[in-house]
Every structure is written in C-alpha cells, then in structure tokens.
Scaffold this motif. Structure first.
Motif, short mmCIF file in Angstrom:
data_model
loop_
_atom_site.label_atom_id
_atom_site.label_comp_id
_atom_site.label_asym_id
_atom_site.label_seq_id
_atom_site.Cartn_x
_atom_site.Cartn_y
_atom_site.Cartn_z
N HIS A 10 -4.98 -4.82 5.30
CA HIS A 10 -4.73 -3.49 5.88
C HIS A 10 -5.56 -3.39 7.16
O HIS A 10 -6.73 -3.79 7.17
CB HIS A 10 -5.18 -2.44 4.86
N ALA B 138 2.59 3.07 5.94
CA ALA B 138 2.90 2.29 7.16
C ALA B 138 2.07 2.83 8.30
O ALA B 138 1.62 3.99 8.27
CB ALA B 138 4.39 2.39 7.49
N GLY B 139 1.85 2.00 9.28
CA GLY B 139 1.14 2.43 10.49
C GLY B 139 2.15 2.73 11.57
O GLY B 139 2.95 1.86 11.93
N TYR C 253 0.81 -1.22 0.00
CA TYR C 253 0.00 0.00 0.00
C TYR C 253 0.85 1.28 0.00
O TYR C 253 0.31 2.37 0.00
CB TYR C 253 -0.94 0.01 1.21
N TYR D 148 4.76 -0.24 11.13
CA TYR D 148 4.44 -1.47 10.41
C TYR D 148 4.04 -1.13 8.98
O TYR D 148 2.98 -0.52 8.77
CB TYR D 148 3.26 -2.19 11.08
N THR E 205 -1.62 6.20 10.16
CA THR E 205 -1.16 5.78 8.83
C THR E 205 -0.45 6.94 8.14
O THR E 205 -0.95 8.06 8.10
CB THR E 205 -2.36 5.33 7.97
N PHE F 176 2.28 -1.48 5.50
CA PHE F 176 1.00 -2.13 5.22
C PHE F 176 0.99 -2.74 3.83
O PHE F 176 1.40 -2.11 2.85
CB PHE F 176 -0.15 -1.12 5.31
N SER F 177 0.47 -3.95 3.74
CA SER F 177 0.32 -4.60 2.43
C SER F 177 -0.90 -5.52 2.50
O SER F 177 -1.45 -5.76 3.58
CB SER F 177 1.57 -5.42 2.09
#
Ligand SMILES: Cc1cc2nc3c(=O)[nH]c(=O)nc-3n(C[C@H](O)[C@H](O)[C@H](O)COP(=O)(O)OP(=O)(O)OC[C@H]3O[C@@H](n4cnc5c(N)ncnc54)[C@H](O)[C@@H]3O)c2cc1C
Length: 425
Positions: A315, A201-202, A198, A289, A248, A291-292
């Motif tokens: 996600h 990242a978070g 995505y 983290y 995010t 995201f994917s």
C-alpha cells in the motif's frame, strides 16, 4: 532511441550475462547499473520505449527517499531529471481535523557544519522513464528490446534461453523479472504469491494552487484512508505551486467519485484539501489505482531473481513501494558484482540466495509496517483515533524517537547497499 539499440530482425541471436524482463522504473535502473558495471545486458519491455517521451503519463509521482535518490544519481538518471524534482524539506502528518499533528523538519537531522539534506524528492514516474530513454542508447553493453515480449523461457543449471516475440534468441547466465505486480515469469516459475485486497483505491491527480507549498509533504488520515498532498516542482511562472494528490477512497465510493464531472470532483477534492494553499485547480487527467498487498514466497528460483513489485507490492500509505524496489536493485547489482569479482557464476544458487536473504527480511518488515498503518489509520473508531492522535503528538515531543523516524523516511537505516551509501558498485 537509436536504431542500433532497438530490436531488429537482423540481430537474431544474443549472448548476454543478464536478461532483464521489464525495463520500467526498477528494471531500467537495474539494467543501467549492471551495464555500467561491465555486464552484458538485454532488457525486454512490452511497451514501446520511444513512446515514453510523449505518452506514458500514468499520473503517478513517487516520493523518492534520499537513499533511493543516491541510486538514481549513481546510474546517471539524476543528472537528467534533477531539475524536474522537488525536494521534501518538511513532512506533516495529521489525523482528520484533529489539532494534534506530527511535523518532521529536515533541519533537525543536519550534521554540524554541513547543509541538511532533504528527506527525499518528489519525482514524476514519467521523468524516470524519459531519462531511461535518454540514457539507454548511450550505454555500452545494454540493448533494449522494446516493444517486445518473451515468448518462451527455459532455465536450467547451464543457463537461460529465451525466445522473443520477434524471433530473437537470447542466451544468459541469469534472468531478472522486473515486470511489476503481474509477473508472468514469476508465475511460470511456480513461485507462490500471497495477496490481499484493501478494498480501497487511490485517486491520483495533479493540482495547481495559489500559494507555494514550501516543499512540505502532507499526509492526512481521513476515515476512508490517507489523503496525501505531495510537492511537485511547479511551472516556471508559478514555481512550488503544484502538488500531486493521492486520495484514498473505499471500494464502494471511488468509482462514483471518478465518475463525477470536473466541477463536482473539484468540490469533493476541496473538502479534503482545505484552503491552506489558496484556490486550487486540477491540471491533467485523474487516475484510480486499486490497492492491495502481495508478496512472493521466494525471491529466487533456478537462474531467476525477482525484483521490486514482482517480488512485493505494498500500500502506498508510506510511499515505500519504489523505494524498496530500488533497494532490491542496488542489492542485486552489488551481489552480482561481488560474485563476478570472486570468480563465481552470477546465476549460481548461492549468489541468488545472498540476494534473497538480504532483501526478503527488509521487504517483509515494510509490508508488515504498511499493513499495520493501513489498519490503524483507515478507521474512525473513537478510542483508536484518540490513541493514534496522542501517539503522534507524543512522538512530536520526543526528539530522539522523532529523529529515528526521520532517518527511516530518508531510507538511510539498515544494511544499505553501496549505491545507497554513495559508493561505486
Ligand atoms: C497511487 C500510487 C502511489 C505510489 N506512490 C509511491 C511513492 O510515493 N513512493 C514509492 O516508493 N512508491 C510509490 N508507489 C509504488 C510504485 O509506483 C511501484 O512500487 C513501482 O512503480 C514499481 O516499479 P516496477 O519497476 O517494479 O514496476 P512497474 O513500474 O510496474 O514497471 C514494470 C515494467 O515492466 C513492463 N512489463 C510488465 N510485464 C511485462 C512482460 N511480461 N514483458 C515485458 N515487459 C513487461 C511494463 O511495461 C513496465 O515498463 C505508488 C504506487 C501507487 C499505485
């Protein structure tokens, strides 16, 4: 963890019904459910389980839907962690600084005469790991091999044969991979994986705030992605004054934000958080983290089943990854119990197909929904922003549609496994 339960050079050969690889949140819950149902279970985790009590804090807290809470209660985890969890009584969704919003109140779903149940609970991931550490040594038929790893694994029509790093040999009817997103067992079985990044990242951290959150979970959609403020139980001195943040950020920005010193980081956080809970303070470390989305092309192979993130990774925009994983756990446990009651081989292709068919559709639907939400809410194109604001405001005024979404948030719709209906396995 008691000595007899730890891997040891003396216990060189073990015959079990199920070998679980990965004894974390989903693998640990599955191991308990199966052992309590009378299966012999061996679980292998590469992490030192005894260490989970003192470390293993990965910053994450999970929004556990009511149906998932029932699974954790069904296997005894809830008895250990109940006091550390915060109920989610309200959910408020808003778009940037738009005055339009969507508000879910758990009381709108109550059954006459009964106390309304919360949408779910916020649970720190480490609490579940600590509970496993308490329960595993007390559970008959369950042996954890941790820290340990599978060095070789053979599967054929007759059964499963594994050799662990410490030399222990394990014979089983079925092997289940619960290894998280990177699953060597899935890859070695030649099961294909579709994956996309995505480019977000978070950033995850915990904050303490001046005023209590009143157990309201907030999700704000900002141009770079969702910003969630999730209620935690808080300290004894300041109950209800602690929240978990999942912020995010775009791939080009999150490393810069993570590098900020504490003061500048807090300043950036405050811009997004606002002042509705008074002054905020960051407690503990921060984590990021990437995201994917990913999904395995099959959930099963000869005498192998994939569970939770090893089968699907999504996600966290809707907080559903672990919830879907616990649905896999409850469904697989039920399929295996039913197969055994019918006198069937628990590793037979038909048994595994029953599990795969049950879970694939539901998980693919959730992957699709979360992907669409990310695309819809991670941009600031004006007509799209206007359409989603009006959409949220419209749902807010439609009680039936609102109740439909609220039941989804509770996870009480769809073909629920017995554990999610509060029934014994
Ligand atoms: C920022 C963020 C927020 C999230 N919020 C939510 C939320 O609110 N609600 C929700 O439902 N979900 C949420 N999720 C998703 C959730 O965290 C995951 O879906 C969940 O942790 C998956 O559990 P798991 O057991 O499959 O994998 P993991 O938790 O990754 O556990 C895997 C285990 O396997 C072990 N292991 C791995 N490989 C091996 C090996 N080769 N041999 C032996 N052991 C191995 C590891 O040591 C670990 O113990 C969030 C995710 C992120 C990143």
């Amino acid at each position: 963890m008691s000595k007899s339960k730890m891997s040891s050079k003396q216990s060189k050969c073990k015959n079990v019904d199920v070998l679980v690889i990965g004894g974390g949140l989903s693998g640990g819950t599955l191991s308990l459910a199966l052992a309590q149902a009378g299966f012999d279970v061996a679980t292998v985790d590469r992490e030192d389980m005894a260490g989970w009590t003192d470390r293993g804090f990965d910053g994450r807290a999970s929004a556990i839907a009511l149906s998932s809470q029932r699974v954790l209660a069904g296997v005894g985890i809830w008895d250990v962690i109940g006091a550390e969890t915060a109920p989610m009584l309200d959910i408020r969704v808003s778009d940037g600084h738009s005055p339009l919003f969507l508000h879910y109140d758990h009381e709108e779903l109550g059954t006459p005469g009964a106390d309304p149940e919360p949408f779910g609970y916020m649970v720190e991931n480490r609490s579940i790991r600590k509970a496993l550490n308490v329960l595993v040594p007390k559970t008959k038929n369950l042996t954890y091999f941790a820290p340990n790893q599978v060095e070789s694994l053979e599967r054929d029509a007759e059964g499963v044969h594994a050799v662990l790093q410490d030399g222990t040999q394990i014979e089983a009817r079925l092997v289940v991979a619960c290894e998280g997103r990177q699953s060597p067992t899935r890859d070695a079985a030649g099961i294909g994986l579709t994956k996309w990044d995505y480019k977000q990242a978070g950033i995850v951290c915990t904050v303490e705030h001046e005023h209590p959150h009143n157990f309201c979970a907030q999700e704000r959609f900002l141009p770079s992605g969702p910003f969630a403020i999730l209620p935690l139980v808080g300290s004894a001195e300041k109950p209800g004054c602690r929240s978990s943040i999942v912020w995010t950020e775009r791939a080009d920005l999150w490393p810069i934000i993570m590098d900020l010193d504490d003061e500048d980081f807090l300043e950036e956080l405050e811009v997004r958080f606002g002042d509705f809970l008074g002054e905020i303070e960051i407690v503990g470390p921060k984590f990021a983290y990437p995201f994917s989305l990913q999904f395995a092309h099959s959930y099963t192979a000869e005498r192998l089943a994939l569970v939770a993130d090893s089968a699907h990774g999504m996600h966290p925009i809707a907080g559903q990854g672990l919830n879907m994983g616990l649905r896999d756990v409850a469904a697989l446990a039920e399929v295996l119990v039913d197969a055994r009651r019918a006198g069937q081989d628990i590793g037979a292709p038909q048994t595994l197909e029953n599990y795969g068919r049950w879970r694939r559709f539901d998980n693919n639907l959730m992957l699709g929904v979360t992907d669409a939400l990310v695309k819809l809410f991670s941009n600031d194109i004006e007509p799209i922003q206007l359409a989603r604001d009006l959409g949220m405001a419209a749902v807010n005024q439609m009680p039936n549609l609102k109740r439909f979404f609220m039941r989804h948030a509770m996870g009480t719709v769809g073909e629920l496994p017995r554990l999610m209906r509060k029934e014994p396995l």
